[in-house]
Design a protein around this motif. Sequence first.
Motif, short mmCIF file in Angstrom:
data_model
loop_
_atom_site.label_atom_id
_atom_site.label_comp_id
_atom_site.label_asym_id
_atom_site.label_seq_id
_atom_site.Cartn_x
_atom_site.Cartn_y
_atom_site.Cartn_z
N ALA A 1 6.25 -40.41 -39.72
CA ALA A 1 7.57 -39.96 -40.15
C ALA A 1 7.99 -38.70 -39.39
N LEU A 2 7.06 -37.78 -39.20
CA LEU A 2 7.36 -36.56 -38.45
C LEU A 2 7.80 -36.89 -37.03
N GLU A 3 7.09 -37.79 -36.37
CA GLU A 3 7.43 -38.15 -35.00
C GLU A 3 8.77 -38.89 -34.93
N GLN A 4 9.04 -39.74 -35.92
CA GLN A 4 10.30 -40.45 -35.91
C GLN A 4 11.46 -39.47 -36.12
N LEU A 5 11.30 -38.54 -37.05
CA LEU A 5 12.33 -37.53 -37.29
C LEU A 5 12.53 -36.64 -36.06
N PHE A 6 11.44 -36.35 -35.38
CA PHE A 6 11.49 -35.57 -34.14
C PHE A 6 12.24 -36.33 -33.05
N MET A 7 11.88 -37.60 -32.87
CA MET A 7 12.52 -38.40 -31.83
C MET A 7 14.00 -38.64 -32.13
N GLN A 8 14.36 -38.73 -33.41
CA GLN A 8 15.75 -38.93 -33.80
C GLN A 8 16.57 -37.65 -33.75
N GLY A 9 15.87 -36.51 -33.65
CA GLY A 9 16.57 -35.24 -33.52
C GLY A 9 16.76 -34.47 -34.80
N GLU A 10 16.23 -34.97 -35.92
CA GLU A 10 16.38 -34.24 -37.17
C GLU A 10 15.38 -33.10 -37.30
N LEU A 11 14.27 -33.20 -36.57
CA LEU A 11 13.29 -32.12 -36.49
C LEU A 11 13.11 -31.72 -35.03
N MET A 12 12.68 -30.48 -34.82
CA MET A 12 12.28 -30.01 -33.49
C MET A 12 10.90 -29.39 -33.59
N VAL A 13 10.25 -29.26 -32.46
CA VAL A 13 8.98 -28.54 -32.42
C VAL A 13 9.30 -27.06 -32.30
N ALA A 14 8.94 -26.29 -33.32
CA ALA A 14 9.21 -24.86 -33.31
C ALA A 14 8.21 -24.12 -32.43
N ARG A 15 6.96 -24.62 -32.43
CA ARG A 15 5.89 -24.00 -31.63
C ARG A 15 4.69 -24.93 -31.68
N ARG A 16 3.63 -24.56 -30.97
CA ARG A 16 2.36 -25.28 -31.03
C ARG A 16 1.31 -24.34 -31.63
N ASP A 17 0.47 -24.89 -32.48
CA ASP A 17 -0.63 -24.13 -33.08
C ASP A 17 -1.93 -24.85 -32.71
N LYS A 18 -2.68 -24.28 -31.75
CA LYS A 18 -3.88 -24.93 -31.22
C LYS A 18 -3.55 -26.35 -30.78
N PHE A 19 -2.47 -26.47 -30.09
CA PHE A 19 -1.92 -27.67 -29.50
C PHE A 19 -1.29 -28.62 -30.52
N GLN A 20 -1.37 -28.32 -31.81
CA GLN A 20 -0.71 -29.16 -32.80
C GLN A 20 0.76 -28.77 -32.92
N LYS A 21 1.63 -29.77 -32.98
CA LYS A 21 3.05 -29.50 -33.14
C LYS A 21 3.33 -28.89 -34.51
N VAL A 22 4.19 -27.89 -34.53
CA VAL A 22 4.69 -27.32 -35.78
C VAL A 22 6.17 -27.67 -35.85
N TYR A 23 6.53 -28.50 -36.82
CA TYR A 23 7.88 -29.04 -36.92
C TYR A 23 8.75 -28.20 -37.86
N ASP A 24 10.04 -28.13 -37.53
CA ASP A 24 11.01 -27.50 -38.43
C ASP A 24 12.34 -28.23 -38.27
N LEU A 25 13.25 -27.97 -39.21
CA LEU A 25 14.58 -28.58 -39.13
C LEU A 25 15.27 -28.14 -37.85
N THR A 26 15.96 -29.05 -37.21
CA THR A 26 16.64 -28.75 -35.95
C THR A 26 17.61 -27.58 -36.09
N GLU A 27 18.34 -27.55 -37.19
CA GLU A 27 19.33 -26.47 -37.36
C GLU A 27 18.68 -25.09 -37.50
N ARG A 28 17.39 -25.07 -37.80
CA ARG A 28 16.71 -23.76 -37.89
C ARG A 28 16.02 -23.38 -36.58
N VAL A 29 15.94 -24.31 -35.64
CA VAL A 29 15.28 -24.05 -34.36
C VAL A 29 16.28 -23.91 -33.23
N LEU A 30 17.26 -24.77 -33.18
CA LEU A 30 18.19 -24.82 -32.06
C LEU A 30 19.12 -23.60 -32.05
#
Length: 407
Positions: A153-182
């Motif tokens: 679900a996280l990857e689908q939301l990311f690919m659809q643009g509803e989430l963005m990767v805010a940063r990486r933590d030990k190479f793991q994606k940290v997701y947040d809402l697009t409107e809070r990142v962009l």
Amino acid sequence: MTNPYSAKQWLQLNMQQQGLLQPATSLSALLQQISYVQIDSINVVERAHHHVLHSRLPDYSTSMLDRAMSDKTVFEYWSHAAAYLPIDDYRFSLYRKQHLQQGGTHWFEPEHKVMREVKARISSEGPLKSSQFTHRSDTPNGTWWDWKPAKKALEQLFMQGELMVARRDKFQKVYDLTERVLPKHIDTTVPSDTKFAQHLIHRYLSAHGFGNLQQIQYLRKGLKPLLSKTLAQLCEQGDIASFTESSATTQPVYFYQPTQALPTTMPNKVWLLNPFDNLVIQRQKLKQWFGFNYQIEVYVPEAKRQFGYYSLPILWRDRFVGRVDVKADRKNQCLLLQRISFEADAFDDHSTDISMSDTTDREAFIAAFVDAIEHYATFNNCQRWQLVQCNDAAIRYLLVKASKHRP
């Protein structure tokens, strides 16, 4: 369609546009020039995305990419693969995102109920990693495809643009809402078909110097008719020009920007390029123009490997002369050159200005090669390097000699 340059001039232009001939002034400028940098998880040495930037940017450190993400000058999304991209190109990522929002698929079918739950939790709690979502199942995750529902679900939301990767933590994606990142100033207008095609074409030709339709649409399904039509329009308008390569069997049409100037000099330098480097990632183009038949053997069974698990292409001036299989022994801070494999004609005279056909010129190559190894070892936090195998006895002798005289 007259070909204005020789094959050697075209590949030198390719190197120039790829940022190899002159050091970049900043990470932001470099990413604008080369268009993207592919993300990869293999870490027998420093990861691919860092290596690609290190090859072009003096004094590059991995923290620079972290800062760029924090400063929001770059963002993660999909190019031909997972990549870091200039934030100014964000609106062109919306073309793919819109397609996915309208029912297109990426890796798997969306599970909308789980996607709503995942997004609601991030909205409420803030940035989260997939590991922060629990999942109970009678079947333990056994392969990459056995992702738990929340991660899908996280990857689908990311690919659809509803989430963005805010940063990486030990190479793991940290997701947040697009409107809070962009950043607020970024254009979020979805480009038209024509604008999107023009963007892909100009980005590719600026980053590579020239390319054909197949190369411009590399790993992008369904775009051939649109790109073909747009290329013809741009040629008719005079924005780009075309030529055919007479030595090729099928003589495909290549396109280029007439305003690009050829490099005036070639440095006496060796580059150790990453297997996922932008210059070498399209293997057929590499083989045709540079005469270098390269394959990464990470996915090849050990018994069938010819050159090693993680071999780096060795680029000497404008020729690929071999491969070096590398591994960072982090415990002992030693970069292992597990196997150096030179091409059969690596030291034949292919140039009118620099010949590698005798011992003196092999020593010139060694000086540049050792310099490249020293820099690459330091980049991998290794204080020394060690040669294990080499298929050229003369080069092996000179390398061993050079290693004994290191400061």
